[in-house]
Design a protein around this motif. Structure first.
Motif, mmCIF file in Angstrom:
data_model
loop_
_atom_site.group_PDB
_atom_site.id
_atom_site.type_symbol
_atom_site.label_atom_id
_atom_site.label_comp_id
_atom_site.label_asym_id
_atom_site.label_seq_id
_atom_site.Cartn_x
_atom_site.Cartn_y
_atom_site.Cartn_z
ATOM 1 N N MET A 52 -1.118 -0.560 -9.102
ATOM 2 C CA MET A 52 -1.745 -1.335 -9.857
ATOM 3 C C MET A 52 -2.042 -2.027 -8.626
ATOM 4 O O MET A 52 -0.553 -2.781 -7.526
ATOM 5 C CB MET A 52 -1.152 -1.741 -11.187
ATOM 6 C CG MET A 52 -1.757 -0.517 -12.385
ATOM 7 S SD MET A 52 -3.738 -0.405 -12.360
ATOM 8 C CE MET A 52 -4.337 -1.971 -12.350
ATOM 9 N N SER A 53 -2.827 -3.752 -9.237
ATOM 10 C CA SER A 53 -2.538 -4.746 -8.836
ATOM 11 C C SER A 53 -2.736 -5.849 -10.151
ATOM 12 O O SER A 53 -3.474 -5.770 -10.917
ATOM 13 C CB SER A 53 -4.212 -4.731 -8.052
ATOM 14 O OG SER A 53 -4.655 -5.815 -7.670
ATOM 15 N N PHE A 54 -2.052 -6.716 -9.288
ATOM 16 C CA PHE A 54 -1.423 -7.309 -11.101
ATOM 17 C C PHE A 54 -1.097 -9.069 -10.418
ATOM 18 O O PHE A 54 -0.323 -9.486 -9.823
ATOM 19 C CB PHE A 54 -0.120 -7.448 -11.440
ATOM 20 C CG PHE A 54 -0.294 -7.099 -12.605
ATOM 21 C CD1 PHE A 54 -1.012 -7.434 -14.384
ATOM 22 C CD2 PHE A 54 -0.338 -5.054 -13.057
ATOM 23 C CE1 PHE A 54 -1.256 -5.967 -15.332
ATOM 24 C CE2 PHE A 54 -0.388 -4.670 -13.746
ATOM 25 C CZ PHE A 54 -0.868 -5.222 -14.987
ATOM 26 N N ASN A 55 -2.733 -9.346 -10.616
ATOM 27 C CA ASN A 55 -2.811 -10.771 -9.045
ATOM 28 C C ASN A 55 -2.976 -12.112 -10.285
ATOM 29 O O ASN A 55 -3.041 -12.923 -10.030
ATOM 30 C CB ASN A 55 -3.658 -11.003 -8.540
ATOM 31 C CG ASN A 55 -3.428 -10.062 -7.002
ATOM 32 O OD1 ASN A 55 -3.030 -9.862 -5.986
ATOM 33 N ND2 ASN A 55 -4.413 -8.745 -7.560
ATOM 34 N N THR A 56 -2.295 -11.683 -11.384
ATOM 35 C CA THR A 56 -2.322 -12.905 -12.420
ATOM 36 C C THR A 56 -0.897 -13.007 -12.971
ATOM 37 O O THR A 56 -0.133 -12.708 -13.092
ATOM 38 C CB THR A 56 -2.892 -12.446 -14.084
ATOM 39 O OG1 THR A 56 -4.613 -12.527 -13.847
ATOM 40 C CG2 THR A 56 -3.006 -14.127 -14.231
ATOM 41 N N PRO A 67 6.790 6.264 -1.500
ATOM 42 C CA PRO A 67 6.093 5.204 -0.590
ATOM 43 C C PRO A 67 5.245 4.353 -1.968
ATOM 44 O O PRO A 67 4.416 5.612 -2.351
ATOM 45 C CB PRO A 67 5.804 5.216 0.485
ATOM 46 C CG PRO A 67 5.803 6.198 0.574
ATOM 47 C CD PRO A 67 6.656 7.348 -0.367
ATOM 48 N N GLY A 68 4.770 3.429 -1.874
ATOM 49 C CA GLY A 68 3.366 3.285 -3.065
ATOM 50 C C GLY A 68 3.589 2.481 -3.924
ATOM 51 O O GLY A 68 2.634 1.608 -5.334
ATOM 52 N N TRP A 69 5.459 2.800 -3.910
ATOM 53 C CA TRP A 69 4.616 1.875 -5.392
ATOM 54 C C TRP A 69 5.389 0.553 -6.241
ATOM 55 O O TRP A 69 6.591 -0.328 -4.993
ATOM 56 C CB TRP A 69 6.257 2.483 -6.317
ATOM 57 C CG TRP A 69 5.848 3.545 -6.916
ATOM 58 C CD1 TRP A 69 4.968 5.075 -7.103
ATOM 59 C CD2 TRP A 69 7.099 4.625 -7.641
ATOM 60 N NE1 TRP A 69 5.534 5.953 -7.505
ATOM 61 C CE2 TRP A 69 6.354 5.844 -7.294
ATOM 62 C CE3 TRP A 69 8.425 4.315 -8.631
ATOM 63 C CZ2 TRP A 69 6.998 7.051 -8.900
ATOM 64 C CZ3 TRP A 69 8.647 5.390 -8.599
ATOM 65 C CH2 TRP A 69 8.362 6.718 -9.255
ATOM 66 N N GLY A 70 4.227 -0.357 -7.213
ATOM 67 C CA GLY A 70 4.291 -1.641 -6.658
ATOM 68 C C GLY A 70 3.297 -2.310 -6.941
ATOM 69 O O GLY A 70 2.522 -1.760 -6.602
ATOM 70 N N ALA A 71 3.235 -3.177 -7.648
ATOM 71 C CA ALA A 71 2.134 -3.978 -7.958
ATOM 72 C C ALA A 71 1.817 -5.692 -7.993
ATOM 73 O O ALA A 71 1.796 -6.438 -8.227
ATOM 74 C CB ALA A 71 2.157 -3.498 -9.415
ATOM 75 N N HIS A 96 0.487 2.436 -10.553
ATOM 76 C CA HIS A 96 0.114 3.120 -9.251
ATOM 77 C C HIS A 96 -0.683 4.451 -10.081
ATOM 78 O O HIS A 96 -1.666 4.085 -8.924
ATOM 79 C CB HIS A 96 1.963 3.885 -8.359
ATOM 80 C CG HIS A 96 1.451 4.009 -7.474
ATOM 81 N ND1 HIS A 96 0.614 3.596 -6.044
ATOM 82 C CD2 HIS A 96 1.571 5.742 -6.812
ATOM 83 C CE1 HIS A 96 0.155 4.196 -5.892
ATOM 84 N NE2 HIS A 96 0.775 5.468 -5.088
ATOM 85 N N ARG A 97 0.203 4.970 -10.336
ATOM 86 C CA ARG A 97 -1.279 6.702 -10.859
ATOM 87 C C ARG A 97 -2.159 5.587 -11.414
ATOM 88 O O ARG A 97 -3.194 6.293 -11.115
ATOM 89 C CB ARG A 97 0.403 6.775 -11.874
ATOM 90 C CG ARG A 97 -0.754 8.463 -11.928
ATOM 91 C CD ARG A 97 0.224 10.042 -12.335
ATOM 92 N NE ARG A 97 0.769 9.435 -13.796
ATOM 93 C CZ ARG A 97 1.694 9.708 -14.629
ATOM 94 N NH1 ARG A 97 2.509 10.707 -14.080
ATOM 95 N NH2 ARG A 97 1.957 9.783 -15.797
#
Lengths: 355, 355, 355, 355
Positions: free
Chosen positions: A1-5, B215-219, B350-351
Motif C-alpha cells: 500500500m501507499s500511505f501518504n497521509t 521483498p516489497g512489504w512496506g507502505a 501489500h496484497r
C-alpha cells in the motif's frame, strides 16, 4: 500500500516526485482563524533548501511555496490547506544507468520489487526531495502550537560529535551545519569537504528539542507521544534510529541513575533530571521533549559498488549526480517539521478527549 | 485521546488494567481459514508470563487465554477474534502511597495531568501487564505470515552485552534471559540477582530478527515498514530507543562502509551485507529485517526518590511491590509480537495495492 | 476486509457471534471522569432485549452487561472500556440445513463467497444479535453528550404509518412497538401478530431525533454529520435506506418550499422550519437532528423459498428458528445507539479542531 | 474537525474552494501499472462541467485537469496521484450581501458557527464546485475496477419520475438531464426552464447501477459496502437520502415479497430478483449494485427568504448569482464517481484480507 497521509486529526498528505512538475502537501484539520501566508512557510523551506553551501547538493531549487486553498483574508478557514512547490531544476540528465541497475542503499530494488516498476528519475517518490513538502506542512503545524518552541541541531557527523560543554543555541544558525558547537562546525567543514571531494558520504545524528509542551499530550497506548515521534522520524529518508531522552544510553543505567526525581516548583513541579526526554507512559510531562535521530550516510557515492541490473545480471554502479555528501545536515529542518506535526496532532487529540 | 488500536488492515485493539478483572485484545482483519485455537497462543503467553524465575516479578498469573469469537470449527472466520485473559493475582495491597504520590519514571504524574484522575492500582492501564494482550494478538498475527520466522533475544543487560561470536540461537530458550550467549547468560544471573536483592533495576537491549520477509512489504511514505516498526516498538512500556539494521552506528559510517552491495544469487539477488536491516525506502528488500530496542531500567526501585504528592507537596517514595528487576527481559516476547503484528499488516497492505 | 471499529476519536469496536460464548464492545477515546456503571447501560440493553413480547424473537437472553475495564471508582479513566455480554440461550438446534443451503436475503451466500467459509449458527457474525454490543457502547456515548436528548420511534410497520397528528412522545415506551401513536400501536398488534402466525415478516421505518445538538458539529467534507449518520445507520442489519430531514420528499419540493427561513430568536436564531433535519453543509445548525431509517422485512420466513446449496444444487429453504417477525421494531434502540455514537464522536472532533 | 480524505486503502483527499485559484485531489493507494493520462479523466469532468446547457449554472469553467504526480511513462507508479483543476471564471462580483447575511439552506450559518469565520465567496469550501475534484478522483478509481461498469441517471426531477417501461440506457447521454426516458426528458425541459426563469429550483433523484461487481466485496461490520456507499453519497452537496436496492419501499414489503430467490445458473447462481440491490450482510452478492440518491432543490433562489445577519438582525436575502436550477442533474456524474471510489477501495480491502 501507499500511505501518504500522516496524523490523526491534524493530518497532512504529501505528493510529488523528485523530477515531476511539482510537489506538495495538503494539511487537513488545522484549527481555523490562524494567521497564515506564504511568508510563514518560506523561511523553513529556505533552511532546508539545497544549493546553499558547498556542503549540500548543488541542485538549485528556489522552493517557492504557494498556498492554493484553506486561507481566506489571511487566516486559515479550517478547511484543507493545499501547498505547492514547483520543481525547477530537473536537470535533463541521462538516467539510463539508474534505470538499468539498482543503486545499493537506495529504494530502487525495493520499489521495483513492490510495484514492478519505478520512476527512476532522481529516485522518484523515494527522493528526499519529498521532505520539502513536509517542511511546508510543518510550518503550518507550528502555528497551531504557538506555546511550543522547536529547534533541531546536528549533534554528530561521521562519528565526530559536538562537545555538550560548547553548546550554544545561537550558533546553530550561524554555520551551514546547524551545529551548536562552533569548534565542531569548524572541524566538520574539513570533514564534509573531504567526503564531498572524494565522492564519499557521511552519516549524522540530529537532536531535536521541543520546549513548552504542557503535561498531558500523548494518546496511549498506540498513539503515544513517543511512539508517534518515532514513526514520524523513522519515516524520514535515510533515518535508521530514533531515541527519546537518554535512548539507548538508558539501557545501561540503573533505576537510581535513570530516575527523574521531582520537587515542588514554582509552576507545580520541578524535575531534577530529564532522562525520560519529557515523556512518561507515552504522555508529555511538561519537561522539554527530546528526540535524537540517526541518519545513515548518503547512499549515492562515486566509488563503484557491486550491484545487479533489472534483469539480474552482475554490474557495478557509481552515482555521479548531484547529491548531499551528508544528507543528515538538511535533515535538521525536516526533523523539526515532523516534531511540530506530531505535537500539533497530539494537542488536538488531547483537547478532543480531555476538553 | 486514547488510541488503543494498532494497524491499518490487520488491526488489534487492547483493553484492560493491571488490577481489573481481565484484559484482552480484539484482532480484526485477520484472513479467514487459518487454523487457530488457544494452543497456538498460549506458548507465547507462557514465554512472557511473570513469576517463572527469580529474575522476573513474582506476581503469579497463569495468563490463560480464551478465544471468545472469530473462530469456528477451529478456523478463523475473517471476523473479529476476541481474546481474554483473566487477572488472578491482583494481590490486595495497600495502594494509598502510590495513590497519594507520583512514582518518578512511571506514568503516574503524566496520567493525572492528562486525565485529572488515574487508576493507581499497579499502574492501571499504564502497566506493562497490558503487553500480555499484545502477545496474544501477536500469536494470531504469526499465523497470517507463515513465511516469516521471528525471534527476539536480549542483547545486553545493564550495559553488559553478548559477544556476537558466541551467538547460538538454540541457547535463547535455554536460559531465563532469552540470551543467545551462554557465557553472558551466566554473568547476567549475578548481575540481575544483585540488582534484585538491592531493590535496584537494570536496562536492557532487545534485538529481533524476522527472516523470510519477501521483498516489497512496506507502505511508503508514512506507513513505511521501518516507521511502523518504530511506532510499534516505541509503544512498548519502558522503551526509549529503536534502531533498524545498524541504527545509530550507521551514522558513524561512510557511504562505502554502509553500502549493501548486491550480486546475482540463486533466488535472484544475493546481498553482501545487511547494514540496512532488510529495509530500503521503507520497503523490505528480502533480507532479514532487524530491529533493536532499548528498554530503560524498571522505574520501581526500593531506593527512596524525591517526588511530590498529588497536592504538590514534597515527599519521597520507594516502590515496594513485586516488580521485574529488568523489565527488558520479558520485553523480548513483546517485541516479537509487535514485529509479527506489523508484518501481518504490511503483508495484507501489500496484497491490497499490488495484488 | 473486516472493519469492526467505528468512529474517529470516540471509537468502538465490537466482536462476537450469535452463538459464541459472548459478545462485546471496546469503547475507546471516551472522556475521563464520567460516572459510569453497568446500571447506566443495562436499561438500554433491556429495551433492545429479545423475548419481551410475542412480537419479537422468543430467544431468551438476559443480556447482562459487564464492564471489564476503563472504569475506576465509578468513573471513566479515559482508557478503553471493555463491555461483555454473555450468550446464554444458544439453543442447540440442528443447523445442518442452514449449513448446507443459503437463506435468501441473509448474508449466507455473500459470507461464503467472501470468506470461503462461515459460522452458520444463527448467522454467526452477521446476526442482528451483534447490535446488543452497539447498544451497550451507545449507552456510554450518551454520557459523553449529556446536552443531547435522543429518542427513536417506529414510524411505520409494513407500510402502515403513524398519524403525525397523534404523535405522543410519552406513548413510545408504553407499547411493545416504540410507537408514538396509540391508535397505530393498536393496529400493529394485529398486523404483527398475523405476520408472526403466518411465519411471514414485515418491514418498518424508524425515526430518530436528537435534540440539543449545538450548532457546529460535523466534519466536512467526508465525515460530515449526515454522512456519518448515514454510514452508522446503513451498517445496521436489515437497513436499506437512510434519510436526513425531509429526505426523499425534499427531492419533490421547490427551493421555496424547502427553505428553512431564519429569524432572530431568544437563543440567537429561530428557524421557521426544519426541512434540513438540523444539518447544513454537513454541520449541525442547532435544530433537532432528524434521521429516518428503512428496515426491510426479516429475511427468515416459513414460506419455502428457492435457493441453492453450497454445492450449487437447486433446493428450497424455510427458516424455522426463532426470529423477529419485524426486525425493525428492535431496531429503534439500535438506531438511537448509533446516533449517540456518531454525535459523541463529532462533539470530540469539533472540540479538537475548534477548541 | 475537517476530514477531507475518504477511503481505507484506496483513498483520496480533496482541497480547494469555489473561488480560490484551483482545486484538486490526491489519490493515494492506487495500484501501480495502470495506464493513466489526463485523457482518462477529462471526459468525466466534461460530463459534470457547468455551462453546457441552459439547465445548469452559466459559470464557464473549462475544468481542465492536470496530473502532477504519480504517473511515469503513462502508467501509475503506486505513489500519490495529484490532480489539479484551475478555477478560471471566478467572476468578480459583490459578495457583501452573502458576507453579511446567511443564505437559508446553505452552509453559511453552520460554517460560521463552527469555524467562527468563513470564505463567503461562492460558498467557499462548501460549494458543489468541490465535486469536480471527486469526479477526477473517481475517474482514476474506475481504472482500478475495470471489471465494473458504472452508470448513473436522473430518475425524477421535482417529483416527475421517469417511466421504467421507457428506460433506454442509450438515451442517458443524449439529453442534458442524464435521463433514460426520452419522454420524461422532454417534459423536464419545460419543468426546469420554468423553474430557471422563475428563479426557483427543483430537487431530483439520481439512480446509479454498478454491474460486474463480483460477490465478496464489502467489509463488515462498519465498512459494509452499503454503509460506505451511504456515507459516500450522503457526503455530496444537497443530498438528503440514500437507498440501496428497494430502499424505503422494502419497508412496506413482506418477507415473501422481498426475497431474492436463487437458482443454479450458468455462472454459479442465478438470482430471481434484486430487492437487495446487490448487497447482503454488507457484502456484494454479484448482482448489480443499486443506489438511489435524493437531492434537495438548490437553496439559491430569487424569491426573498427571511434570514438573519451575522450580527443576528432580521433581514431578507435573494440569491442572484449563477446557479443550477436543479443541482441534482449534475449530481449524476458525482454519484458515479463516489460509487467508483467506494468500489475500488472495497476491491482492494477484499484482496487484502482474502487474497
Amino acid at each position: 500500500m501507499s500511505f501518504n497521509t500522516f496524523g490523526r486529526v491534524f493530518r497532512f498528505t504529501t505528493w510529488g516526485e523528485s523530477h515531476g512538475p511539482a510537489l506538495g502537501a495538503v494539511v487537513d484539520g488545522c484549527p481555523p482563524g490562524l494567521a497564515l501566508s506564504e511568508a510563514d512557510i518560506q523561511p523553513f523551506l529556505d533552511k532546508r533548501r539545497p544549493g546553499q553551501s558547498r556542503f549540500t547538493t548543488q541542485r538549485q531549487e528556489p522552493d517557492q511555496v504557494r498556498i492554493l486553498s484553506g486561507v481566506f483574508e489571511g487566516r486559515t478557514t479550517g478547511t484543507p490547506i493545499s501547498l505547492m512547490i514547483e520543481n525547477v531544476d530537473q536537470r535533463s540528465k541521462d538516467y539510463s544507468e539508474v534505470a538499468a541497475a539498482y543503486r545499493p542503499g537506495h529504494a530502487d530494488y525495493a520499489y521495483d520489487q513492490k510495484y514492478g516498476f519505478r520512476d527512476y528519475r532522481g529516485g522518484g517518490r523515494s527522493s528526499a526531495r519529498e521532505t520539502a513538502a513536509r517542511v511546508a506542512a510543518g510550518a503550518v503545524a507550528r502555528l497551531a502550537i504557538p506555546e511550543v518552541k522547536i529547534r533541531a541541531w546536528v549533534e554528530a557527523i561521521g562519528g565526530d560529535a559536538i562537545d555538550p560543554a560548547n553548546f550554544d543555541a545561537d550558533e546553530i544558525d550561524r554555520n551551514p551545519f546547524f551545529c551548536p558547537d562552533a569548534a565542531a562546525a569548524k572541524r566538520w567543514e574539513t570533514l564534509v569537504d573531504d567526503a564531498r571531494k572524494a565522492g564519499s558520504s557521511l552519516g549524522a545524528v540530529i537532536a531535536c528539542e521541543a520546549i513548552g509542551v504542557p503535561p498531558g499530550w500523548g494518546a496511549p497506548l498506540y498513539a503515544k507521544l513517543d511512539s508517534e515521534l518515532a514513526a514520524a522520524c523513522m519515516s524520514i529518508n535515510a533515518v535508521k534510529g530514533v531515541e527519546i531522552g537518554d535512548g539507548f544510553a538508558a539501557a545501561t543505567l540503573s533505576g537510581e541513575q535513570n530516575a527523574d526525581a521531582m520537587r515542588p516548583g514554582p509552576d507545580g513541579v520541578h524535575f531534577l533530571a530529564n532522562h525520560a526526554g519529557g515523556i512518561a507512559g507515552g504522555i508529555s510531562t511538561g519537561q522539554p521533549v527530546l528526540v535524537r535521530v540517526a541518519f545513515k550516510p548518503t547512499s549515492s557515492i562515486l566509488t563503484p559498488v557491486e550491484t545487479i541490473t533489472r534483469e539480474g545480471e552482475a554490474t557495478e554502479i557509481r552515482t555521479k549526480g548531484r547529491h548531499d555528501p551528508c544528507v543528515g545536515i538538511r535533515g535538521a529542518p525536516v526533523v523539526e517539521a515532523m516534531v511540530a506535526l506530531v505535537l500539533a496532532d497530539q494537542k488536538l487529540l488531547h483537547r478532543a478527549q480531555c476538553g
